[in-house]
Design an enzyme around this catalytic site. Structure first.
Site, mmCIF file in Angstrom:
data_model
loop_
_atom_site.group_PDB
_atom_site.id
_atom_site.type_symbol
_atom_site.label_atom_id
_atom_site.label_comp_id
_atom_site.label_asym_id
_atom_site.label_seq_id
_atom_site.Cartn_x
_atom_site.Cartn_y
_atom_site.Cartn_z
ATOM 1 N N ASN A 15 0.857 -1.186 0.000
ATOM 2 C CA ASN A 15 0.000 0.000 0.000
ATOM 3 C C ASN A 15 0.894 1.238 0.000
ATOM 4 O OD1 ASN A 15 -1.865 2.009 0.467
ATOM 5 N ND2 ASN A 15 -2.215 1.464 2.615
ATOM 6 N N LYS A 21 0.007 4.234 -0.182
ATOM 7 C CA LYS A 21 -0.705 5.387 0.414
ATOM 8 C C LYS A 21 -0.547 6.595 -0.513
ATOM 9 C CE LYS A 21 0.588 3.501 4.854
ATOM 10 N NZ LYS A 21 0.259 3.539 6.246
ATOM 11 N N HIS A 73 -9.349 0.633 5.093
ATOM 12 C CA HIS A 73 -8.053 0.951 5.695
ATOM 13 C C HIS A 73 -8.269 1.900 6.881
ATOM 14 C CE1 HIS A 73 -4.009 2.374 6.336
ATOM 15 N NE2 HIS A 73 -3.603 1.280 5.700
ATOM 16 N N GLU A 101 -6.708 4.347 7.947
ATOM 17 C CA GLU A 101 -6.558 5.792 7.691
ATOM 18 C C GLU A 101 -7.860 6.372 7.141
ATOM 19 O OE1 GLU A 101 -2.927 5.409 5.453
ATOM 20 O OE2 GLU A 101 -1.929 4.850 7.321
ATOM 21 N N GLU A 121 -4.901 -5.247 10.721
ATOM 22 C CA GLU A 121 -3.907 -4.190 10.879
ATOM 23 C C GLU A 121 -4.202 -3.405 12.159
ATOM 24 O OE1 GLU A 121 -2.096 -2.970 6.907
ATOM 25 O OE2 GLU A 121 -3.951 -1.860 7.068
ATOM 26 N N GLY A 131 2.573 2.305 10.565
ATOM 27 C CA GLY A 131 3.461 3.451 10.359
ATOM 28 C C GLY A 131 4.181 3.907 11.611
ATOM 29 N N SER A 189 3.733 -2.037 10.267
ATOM 30 C CA SER A 189 5.194 -1.963 10.422
ATOM 31 C C SER A 189 5.903 -3.269 10.054
ATOM 32 C CB SER A 189 5.565 -1.509 11.837
ATOM 33 O OG SER A 189 5.075 -0.194 12.062
HETATM 34 C C1 PEP Z 1 -0.624 0.059 5.857
HETATM 35 O O1 PEP Z 1 -0.707 1.205 5.478
HETATM 36 O O2 PEP Z 1 -1.497 -0.746 5.515
HETATM 37 C C2 PEP Z 1 0.511 -0.338 6.690
HETATM 38 C C3 PEP Z 1 0.499 -1.523 7.233
HETATM 39 O O3 PEP Z 1 1.514 0.592 6.872
HETATM 40 P P1 PEP Z 1 2.974 0.338 7.514
HETATM 41 O O4 PEP Z 1 3.509 -0.946 6.929
HETATM 42 O O5 PEP Z 1 3.779 1.527 7.075
HETATM 43 O O6 PEP Z 1 2.803 0.249 8.977
#
Ligand code: PEP
Length: 248
Positions: free
Chosen positions: A10, A12, A94, A96, A164, A170, A210
């Site tokens: 992803n 983003k 997601h 976000e 997640e 992040g 992460s």
């Molecule tokens: C994501 O945006 O789905 C995600 C898992 O981000 P990150 O790997 O940067 O934590």
């Protein structure tokens, strides 16, 4: 037959024509385990560019889709527009979008249903905030998020569930293998109980938050972790190591 390992990237709201071409070239040339399903999700503006340059066999996902077929919905993209453009997957839910854009469980479920009805695969994201985890509400939260979708869809064969934890996205704070496995097992148990044994056996449940080339191998060994959704690290060459986590 076992569940095929699945790794999504992803991007983003990151990238430019040049950086996306370079990520795609890197993936095209990389030694990618042929048994892994790989799907990358660039910003909407770069979906076609990505599809044009990415080698066949690697798929492209939108980061979002709308739940209406067409019409006066400024700024939105429909499932049929994605499908027509060979964008075969979309993310929904997601965190976000749940947190910043206040998308509700029902709206996300409606988008998920519309995407599936148009033949797209859906990476459906769920997860708890730190506050919810500390209040021991993790399983309740993910179950409610799942239930909203389960009320609207019957066929889970084109759904990949991405667990997640919001506190791990992040932040550099990855869930421990035990924490991740515990929630993945609870998601699978939910599918067995509330959907069907087939959905439970076959639905990929991937972990996001992460994930890096350093922690992916341990996570990939867990029984109910069928792959990853990768944010930050999907923009780096190390994404290939994450794709190959199961075989290296
Ligand atoms: C994501 O945006 O789905 C995600 C898992 O981000 P990150 O790997 O940067 O934590």
């Amino acid at each position: 037959m076992g569940r095929q390992f699945f790794v999504g990237g992803n991007f983003k709201m990151n990238g430019s024509v040049d950086t996306i071409k370079s990520i795609v070239n890197n993936l095209n040339q990389a030694k990618v385990d042929p048994n892994v399903e790989v799907v990358i999700a660039p910003p909407a503006l770069y979906l076609l560019l990505t599809r044009e340059h990415l080698r066949p066999g690697l798929e492209v996902a939108a980061q979002n889709v709308f739940d209406k077929p067409n019409g006066a919905f400024t700024g939105e993209i429909s499932a049929s527009q994605l499908k027509e453009s060979n964008i075969t997957w979309t993310l929904t839910g997601h965190s976000e979008r749940r947190v910043i854009l206040k998308e509700s469980d029902d709206f996300i479920a409606s988008k998920t249903k519309t995407a599936l009805d148009h033949g797209l695969g859906v990476i459906f994201c769920i997860g708890e905030t730190l506050e919810q985890r500390e209040a021991n509400q993790t399983i309740e939260v993910v179950t409610n998020q799942l239930r909203a979708v389960a009320k609207q869809i019957q066929d889970w064969s084109k759904v990949v569930i991405a667990y997640e934890p919001v506190w791990a996205i992040g932040t550099g704070k990855v869930a421990s293998t035990e924490q991740a496995q515990e929630v993945h097992a609870a998601i699978r148990a939910y599918l067995t109980k509330e959907v069907s044994q087939t959905a439970s056996d076959n639905t990929r449940i991937i972990y996001g938050g992460s994930v890096s080339e350093k922690n992916c191998n341990e996570l990939a060994k867990e029984k109910d972790i069928d792959g990853f959704l990768v944010g930050g690290a999907s923009l780096k060459p190390a994404f290939v190591d994450i794709i190959n986590a199961q075989s290296s």
